[in-house]
Enzyme design. Structure first.
Site, PDB file in Angstrom:
ATOM      1  N   ASP A   1      43.306  35.668  35.146  1.00 27.21           N
ATOM      2  CA  ASP A   1      43.299  34.202  35.273  1.00 27.21           C
ATOM      3  C   ASP A   1      42.829  33.497  34.023  1.00 27.21           C
ATOM      4  O   ASP A   1      42.306  32.391  34.105  1.00 27.21           O
ATOM      5  CB  ASP A   1      42.368  33.788  36.425  1.00 27.21           C
TER       6      ASP A   1
ATOM      7  N   GLU B   1      44.362  37.907  40.618  1.00 29.06           N
ATOM      8  CA  GLU B   1      45.795  38.017  40.864  1.00 29.06           C
ATOM      9  C   GLU B   1      46.164  38.782  42.123  1.00 29.06           C
ATOM     10  O   GLU B   1      47.310  39.177  42.283  1.00 29.06           O
ATOM     11  CB  GLU B   1      46.479  38.682  39.661  1.00 29.06           C
TER      12      GLU B   1
END
Length: 235
Positions: free
Chosen positions: A14, A109
């Site tokens: 991220d 994720e």
DNA sequence: TCATTGCCGGGTAAGTTCCGGCGGA
DNA sequence: TCCGCCGGAACTTACCCGGCAATGA
């Protein structure tokens, strides 16, 4: 230092490591994590704080609230180099660091519904590496092309290994002082097919959507900070 | 019949890289 | 003057979510 590995997983999933070159010869070394969930971002910020203190660095941890997300940003050459070095030697992570890295990556994720154990990324080699680590821990997984439009792969842990997978990443224990968000310790038993919308408080999976990251082994190995664009991430 | 899983579309939460400014060496 | 750190934001897309159909027990 598994907190570094966890943050690295978050960064790979991220965020990013950026060497920005501006006009006038100015440069900036950025370590970034972006998150919709302010609590996760705050905890990442705390972990960055601790790490900076440990390293004796005085850089500021910026928490920038945007319209759709919170960005945790540290502008520090030394921290950037630390994570770069760690990323370049990812395959040399110690076993506990591997688990922390996978946890960070899954926080970034992974499938938060708990119904399936999936982890998306465009970099198949990264997913294959994670898969090989899991296999060493007795957890089988598969990697296949999930999104043909964008070439996004998914690593999926099949149902017989799912519970073991979540227990490995989020062992059932009281939250410690590591600064990691509490919810990561609250998912020891994920139903094979749980409710799509669990009641509030039943679990703390955050139904976030939309992240992206692209990580390149080759870039990681070659971008030592000398010459070139020095971007760790390729489109 | 039911659980699992490969595949796919929707759409937004991410990633990425500009900008200007400031300060220290 | 050069370089690194701070603060912000615009722009693009890589994810996640969840549904569906095929498969197999």
């Amino acid at each position: 230092m598994s907190s570094v590995a966890y943050l690295l997983g978050l960064i790979v999933g991220d965020g990013g490591l950026y060497l920005l070159r501006y006009k006038g010869g100015r440069t900036e070394y950025r370590v970034v994590v972006t998150q919709k969930d302010a609590a996760i971002a705050e905890n990442a910020a705390k972990m960055f704080h601790s790490l900076l203190k440990e390293l004796g660095l005085g850089s500021k941890v910026q928490v920038i609230s945007g319209r759709t997300r919170v960005e945790v940003r540290v502008s520090s050459k030394r921290l950037w180099q630390l994570f770069n070095d760690k990323l370049a030697n990812l395959e040399g992570l110690a076993p506990d660091e591997r688990i922390a890295f996978i946890r960070g990556l899954y926080d970034a994720e992974g499938d938060k519904t708990g119904r399936r154990a999936r982890l998306w990324n465009k970099n198949r080699r990264l997913l294959d590496l994670v898969g090989s680590w899991l296999r060493e821990l007795g957890i089988e997984s598969r990697v296949y092309l999930d999104d043909k439009r964008h070439g996004v792969y998914v690593l999926e842990v099949p149902s017989p290994y799912r519970r073991r997978f979540f227990e490995l990443l989020y062992p059932p224990q009281p939250p410690d002082s590591s600064g990691v968000h509490e919810w990561i310790n609250e998912v020891p038993t994920v139903p094979a097919r749980g409710p799509a919308n669990p009641p509030p408080g039943a679990q703390s999976w955050d139904p976030r959507r939309g992240e992206k990251s692209l990580w390149s082994f080759t870039a990681a190995c070659r971008c030592g900070g000398a010459g070139g664009a020095e971007r760790r991430w390729e489109r």
